[in-house]
Design an enzyme around this catalytic site. Structure first.
Site, PDB file in Angstrom:
ATOM      1  CG  HIS A  84      -2.062  -0.925   1.160  1.00 50.56           C
ATOM      2  ND1 HIS A  84      -2.969  -0.907   0.132  1.00 50.56           N
ATOM      3  CD2 HIS A  84      -2.457  -1.931   2.003  1.00 50.56           C
ATOM      4  CE1 HIS A  84      -3.885  -1.855   0.337  1.00 50.56           C
ATOM      5  NE2 HIS A  84      -3.586  -2.491   1.462  1.00 50.56           N
TER       6      HIS A  84
ATOM      7  CB  CYS B   9      -2.110   2.898  -5.318  1.00 51.00           C
ATOM      8  SG  CYS B   9      -2.998   1.437  -5.905  1.00 51.00           S
TER       9      CYS B   9
END
Length: 671
Positions: free
Chosen positions: A271, A320
């Site tokens: 993440h 991301c």
């Protein structure tokens, strides 16, 4: 007879940055009143400076020139002062000279490392600012070089004995300052234009989060990238599921292993998010919502990589880059030095997500799918990444959803395939054995079992047991590796998992143990282990995760259940084996450094499923398709309610170098 005019104070040479204001001074005595006139010379043309008729000549430095002063008396006697040089540095690093500079030497140009053939000229150069202009003195291997007292050291015909470590001292009446030391190698030059003094990589894959959706691909991606980088000569440290404190420690150790000329790679899968051009990695213990003080700044890592004088810094972010907290105040980031050695490879573009490809029992990020296809190519790093970018752009699964982005300042055509020529003691860091270690144990009944110790990752170990042919009086032998018992010092131990097969004719306790073990399904890491053993059948496998948390020896109990043919009775015999404290465990457990007050958390053992809730799966017909997880929908994620962004914790260097980290690379056997 007394001189008509006597100069009592000569002007002095200076070395200053462009735009710097100062004054040249000249003083003289004579039998009559005196008149002064200043002259300057540039490019062999000497001219009188209009209006410069005072003892002091104020100057705002614009270009390098020579100056002198003529002094006249009423009897037409005249003398000239010494010629002085005003050296003007047109380009100096930001922040130089310091704000309260008093004229002490400030180095603005350091010498550079060189390899020179025997008989060829050797030239080293340095430069320093100072008022007055500094004097220079060169040293070789700590010995003063009597005739090398200029900014440039020149040796017309280099000899092997000229090899060594060189540095220069710049000094004036205000003090002295030393250049960086550089290594000079005189001998037969290498045919390759570019080389690395070493290759070191740190790979981090965060999968099992405590407060965010779990991911799938980082396990496979880190594993496969580590194998490819080892083929390129990199010493690789690969780590799974690190909390904030562990990530800070791992990065700090990684930075301490870097040095001049090293090719350094930092890869992160997990993440992450982006805020105003700054990228943050999310540790497994980071709370919701994302906040910089709970995450790791990628830009800060790169700044510290540059400080190690590496030849190549490659940052690969497989995460991301959704914009997060756009209303927050900016945290301060110092600009990178313009050294032309940095490459960023982003898996996706700004404010976009990175996707995974799920195919059977394995998952892989789209970025890694194409990176592993091209990374072994013998071409400039940026050109190799261009090929990756083009392949991702042609993939119909992510068209309009994910496109790679490359940023770089790489001024030289350096490739990951460049050879390694270690310098000095640094060569000792690159040697490490990857042979599989095994141990044979014998039970009282005569049954032998081979124990194998294998690391797929630097902080994940597998203990594998393989039954050898049994004696004739033993039948239906089955093995069971039991979990260690007893508390761990510090209240925290590794995550332990066991895998075996339920067998008939077992006693009740034996069946209960197996029932518990069956709940731990075969995950991706174990699938990777199976691929390493090329489908060789193992009787049982014991997995230790989170080795960085181990602070004591681990005792494993090996149970052998078998039937005695003479009595037809089911019998159990046990042996114990002790695993010494993991080198990586010792590495992480040092506490002689200042560390933020992070909450210590046990290793996460939940199953791995999603990556940023954006997954590509394969349907029953074998066609890959795009799907998103249930945690959020495309294209945005929930913003934080925080109104300000505090500066993230400083990932400062943490204690002395621990070379054991290198020896804990993927594929290394237990020590």
């Amino acid at each position: 007879m007394q001189e008509a005019i006597v100069i009592t104070e000569q002007p002095v040479s200076v070395s200053v940055p462009v735009g710097y204001s100062f004054t040249l001074r000249c003083r003289a005595e004579g039998r009559t009143s005196l008149q002064y006139q200043w002259f300057c010379q540039q490019q062999s043309v000497c001219r009188q400076i209009p209006g410069a008729t005072n003892q002091d000549l104020p100057i705002t430095a614009q270009q390098t020139q020579l100056y002198t002063c003529r002094i006249n008396d009423l009897y037409k006697n005249a003398v000239f002062s010494d010629w002085v040089k005003v050296e003007v540095h047109q380009c100096v690093a930001r922040g130089l000279p310091p704000r309260l500079w008093r004229g002490e030497p400030v180095i603005v140009l350091n010498p550079t490392e060189q390899r020179v053939e025997v008989g060829k000229p050797l030239q080293l150069q340095c430069a320093a600012m100072g008022v007055p202009a500094p004097n220079y003195q060169w040293y070789q291997n700590g010995n003063l070089l009597e005739h090398q007292k200029k900014k440039k050291l020149w040796i017309t015909h280099a000899k092997v004995s000229d090899s060594g470590t060189y540095l220069c001292c710049a000094s004036n009446s205000h003090g002295e300052h030393w250049t960086n030391a550089v290594d000079i190698h005189i001998g037969t030059c290498r045919p390759e234009k570019f080389f690395a003094t070493g290759k070191i990589a740190l790979l981090v894959g965060n999968n099992r989060y405590q407060h965010h959706p779990n991911l799938m691909a980082p396990v496979t991606d880190v594993f496969e990238l580590s194998l490819l980088l080892e083929q390129l000569g990199f010493q690789v440290v690969s780590l799974l599921d690190l909390n904030k404190a562990e990530m800070v420690t791992a990065v700090s150790r990684f930075l301490q292993l870097l040095g001049k000329g090293v090719y350094a790679i930092f890869y992160y899968a997990g993440h992450g998010y982006e805020h105003s051009g700054r990228n943050y990695m999310v540790p497994v213990d980071a709370p919701q919502p994302y906040a910089p003080e709970n995450c790791i700044s990628v830009q800060r890592i790169l700044q510290k990589m540059q400080q190690q004088q590496t030849a190549l810094n490659l940052i690969l972010l497989d995460t991301c880059r959704k914009w997060y907290n756009p209303e927050c105040a900016l945290s301060q980031v110092q600009p990178l030095e313009p050294w032309g050695n940095t490459v960023y490879g982003y898996a996706t573009s700004e404010d976009a997500e990175a996707y995974e490809l799920q195919d059977g029992e394995f998952s892989s990020g789209i970025f890694m799918k194409y990176l592993k296809k091209h990374i072994l190519q013998e071409k400039k790093v940026t050109h190799m990444l261009d090929d990756v970018l083009e392949d991702i752009g042609r993939d119909p699964l992510v068209t309009g959803k994910q496109v790679m982005e490359i940023k770089h300042t790489l001024k030289e055509a350096r490739s990951l395939t460049d050879p390694i020529y270690p310098l000095g003691a640094a060569a000792e860091l690159w040697g490490c054995s990857n042979e599989l270690v095994s141990e044979m144990v014998t039970f009282p009944c005569g049954v032998q079992v081979e124990l194998r110790f294998h690391r797929l990752f630097s902080n994940v170990m597998y203990v594998c047991a393989k039954l050898q042919p049994t004696p004739t009086h033993v039948a239906d032998a089955r093995l069971l590796l039991c979990q260690p018992t007893g508390p761990y010092p510090g209240g925290e131990g590794p995550s332990l998992r066991n895998r075996t097969q339920a067998q008939p004719h077992m006693q009740k306790q034996e069946m209960d143990d197996v029932a518990i073990l069956k709940e731990s399904r075969l995950d991706q890491v174990e699938s990777l282990l199976a691929s390493v053993y090329k489908r060789e059948e193992l009787d049982c496998v014991f997995q230790l995760c989170g080795l960085q948390k181990i602070q004591t020896d681990v005792i494993l109990k090996l149970d052998l259940h078998y039937t005695q043919l003479s009595t037809k009775q089911r019998t159990c015999e046990s042996l114990q084996t002790t695993l010494q404290k993991s080198l990586l465990g010792q590495f992480f457990s040092q506490r002689n450094y200042s560390q933020p007050n992070y909450q210590r958390t046990p290793a996460c053992t939940s199953s791995v499923r999603l990556r940023d809730a954006s997954v590509l799966s394969t349907d029953p017909q074998g066609q890959a398709s795009l799907r998103t997880g249930s945690s959020h929908s495309l294209p945005s994620s929930n913003p934080s309610n925080s109104s300000s962004e505090p500066e993230e914790n400083d990932e400062s260097d943490l204690s002395d170098l621990c070379s054991a980290l290198l020896r804990a690379g993927p594929g290394q056997d237990y020590p």
